[in-house]
Design an enzyme around this catalytic site. Structure first.
Site, PDB file in Angstrom:
ATOM      1  N   GLY A 341     -79.222  57.324  -9.282  1.00 43.99           N
ATOM      2  CA  GLY A 341     -78.544  58.376  -9.145  1.00 43.99           C
ATOM      3  C   GLY A 341     -78.087  59.418 -10.106  1.00 43.99           C
ATOM      4  N   THR A 342     -78.283  59.214 -11.415  1.00 42.81           N
ATOM      5  CA  THR A 342     -77.769  59.950 -12.410  1.00 42.81           C
ATOM      6  C   THR A 342     -79.000  60.455 -13.426  1.00 42.81           C
ATOM      7  OG1 THR A 342     -75.998  58.525 -12.360  1.00 42.81           O
ATOM      8  CG2 THR A 342     -76.100  60.009 -14.283  1.00 42.81           C
ATOM      9  N   THR A 343     -78.751  61.463 -13.987  1.00 46.23           N
ATOM     10  CA  THR A 343     -79.731  61.890 -15.008  1.00 46.23           C
ATOM     11  C   THR A 343     -79.162  62.769 -16.079  1.00 46.23           C
ATOM     12  OG1 THR A 343     -81.944  63.217 -15.307  1.00 46.23           O
ATOM     13  CG2 THR A 343     -80.237  64.145 -14.024  1.00 46.23           C
TER      14      THR A 343
END
Length: 520
Positions: A341-343
């Protein structure tokens, strides 16, 4: 030869190219960051969304210090009155990681107040130089024409299949032929392209008071969620001073409380700085890093207990400024790991300005309105940032996060900005890379160095390839540590750029998450 334009590192080739185009046209680092952030919501739709939130670290050339903009998600102003109301649209799904499964919670009851677009507009208003329409254009074109699914994105899609097929709108986006999209196939969202076109014309009011905000609020509130128009109108981006520390002639600027990530990078370094033996070692080896992580987690747990917060519950009252550290450490102590869920995007321009942003949509809430073309966040159901679950969260509170855009400045004047996705592995990924850089490694080998991650309770994971006797020493300390035979997405994806004392730029993006870097 000194670069005249800039350098970018991000989680996707199209994200990086959008920033590169802006730099070529004379935009600054902040313009490039903005274009990249929006393209990431199309090219990395399982990690980023305009309905998510995050943090930006910004250092214009003329300013002596970096600043942090907190545009992470906020709890709605109205909390559920009962557990029955809280669970009206709040349901578990199982994600299959092959080696293990994990429960996520989805539904509009998991949707927190987004901050992503407010953060986007705040950066543009303060530091942008190019017209809004130019910065939105690459993302709108990508959404309309399509992005070919990478191997990494397709693997994430398969893992969270129960989420991306949970509703008709989500299936239309991610499984348009009644099956999940696979590697190489086009991901398209014409509805989102239309949203972006309108955003370029109408600006922030299209979201705060206009049709976009109205659709989001009505979609969530109409099916058991808690967003209201005031949640969007009264949301504020918060400017914070970084958590600053010095370690071995390097100055670090980290994400401060109430976010937890900066604290959990700073604590192991602070412990090492008080150990006389560390002063004579060229680098913190894997075993020592694992012990420092373990000790830091013990401190976090002790601080959580002493702060009067019981496991699984948020603050019982608004935290005063001097309680922010305890609140962040309480989040860590009660933390349960997820993998999604993260970039992150890092940018530097030829004039010396630096910008970085880490942002997330959680795992997504499974809902896609046909007029929006993007998935809403599930942050009220994410145990990473909100351990108390469906019922018992405090209204109108900024949630904590492990996200940590980071700036490292050397005594020579060289600067490196970096960040990572990877849930709670963000802290160990940034710690490992920071220590490698502080030991004098170049950016690429620092990011490629085998990672070590320790959890509360003393469980440990590490990547094979540790040098010399590091592996044996690590296993002596953590006999049940799990070895990963190859670099893996589990350990995050660090993307960084560096400006040396002469102004020369370098960039490297983590292959663990198929990142892409460019110098223009």
């Amino acid at each position: 030869m000194k670069s005249r334009r800039g350098a970018i590192a991000s989680g996707h080739a199209m994200t990086t190219e959008a920033a590169a185009e802006v730099l070529r046209e004379g935009g600054n680092a902040f313009d490039a960051l903005l274009a990249a952030m929006l393209v990431a919501t199309v090219a990395e739709p399982l990690l980023a969304s305009p309905a998510g939130g995050g943090f930006a670290l910004l250092r214009p050339t003329a300013r002596p210090r970096a600043g942090i903009l907190d545009f992470f998600v906020q709890t709605p102003r109205r909390a559920p009155a009962s557990e029955e109301e809280a669970l009206a649209d709040f349901r578990p799904v199982e994600a299959d990681f092959t080696t293990a499964s994990q429960t996520f919670h989805i539904g509009n009851g998991t949707t927190a107040t987004p901050g992503f677009l407010e953060g986007f507009f705040a950066i543009h208003e303060r530091l942008g130089t190019l017209p809004l329409a130019r910065l939105v254009e690459p993302a709108a074109m990508a959404a309309r024409e399509g992005v070919r699914l990478s191997s990494f994105q397709s693997s994430v899609l398969a893992i969270i299949a129960p989420i991306v097929t949970a509703t008709p709108g989500a299936r239309a986006l991610f499984a348009p032929q009644e099956r999940l999209l696979s590697k190489g196939e086009l991901f398209r969202s014409p509805a989102y392209a239309d949203v972006l076109d309108n955003l370029a014309i109408e600006g922030a009011d299209f979201y705060r008071r206009g049709e976009l905000g109205r659709i989001i609020v009505e979609a969530v509130a109409g099916t058991g969620g808690f967003l209201a128009p005031d949640d969007l109108r009264r949301y504020r981006v918060i400017a914070r001073d970084p958590l600053a520390m010095n370690f071995r002639d390097h100055a670090l600027a980290l994400n401060p409380p109430p976010a937890a990530g900066g604290t959990m990078v700073a604590l192991p370094l602070a412990l090492a700085a008080t150990d006389p033996e560390e002063r004579h070692r060229p680098a913190l080896d894997a075993r020592r890093l694992s012990l420092l992580q373990h000790r830091s987690l013990e401190i976090a747990a002790t601080t959580a207990v002493n702060s009067g917060r019981s496991p699984g519950r948020g603050p019982k009252r608004p935290a005063a400024p001097d309680e922010r550290l305890a609140a962040a450490l309480a989040i860590i102590a009660n933390h349960r790991a997820s993998r999604l869920g993260t970039t992150h995007v890092s940018v530097a321009d030829g004039k010396g300005s630096i910008a970085a942003a880490t942002f997330s949509n959680g795992a997504g809430n499974g809902f896609v309105h046909p007029s929006l073309g993007f998935m809403l966040n599930n942050m009220l159901g994410e145990t990473d940032v909100h351990p108390s679950g469906a019922y018992g969260w405090q209204p109108d509170r900024r949630l904590s996060s492990m996200m940590c855009p980071t700036l490292i400045e050397e005594a020579s004047g060289a600067r490196t900005v970096l960040g990572s996705g990877g849930s709670n592995r963000i802290r160990s990924a940034i710690l490992r890379v920071a220590c490698e850089l502080i030991a004098g490694r170049a950016l690429e080998p620092a990011i490629l160095a085998p990672r070590v991650h320790v959890e509360t309770g003393g469980t440990a994971d590490f990547e094979e390839g540790l040098e010399g006797g590091e592996r044996a020493a690590l296993l002596e300390t953590f006999p049940e540590a799990r070895a990963w035979p190859e670099p893996h997405m589990f350990f995050g994806g660090v993307h960084g750029v560096r400006v040396d004392r002469e102004g020369k730029l370098s960039a490297f993006a983590d292959p663990r998450r198929e990142g892409a870097a460019s110098i223009v």
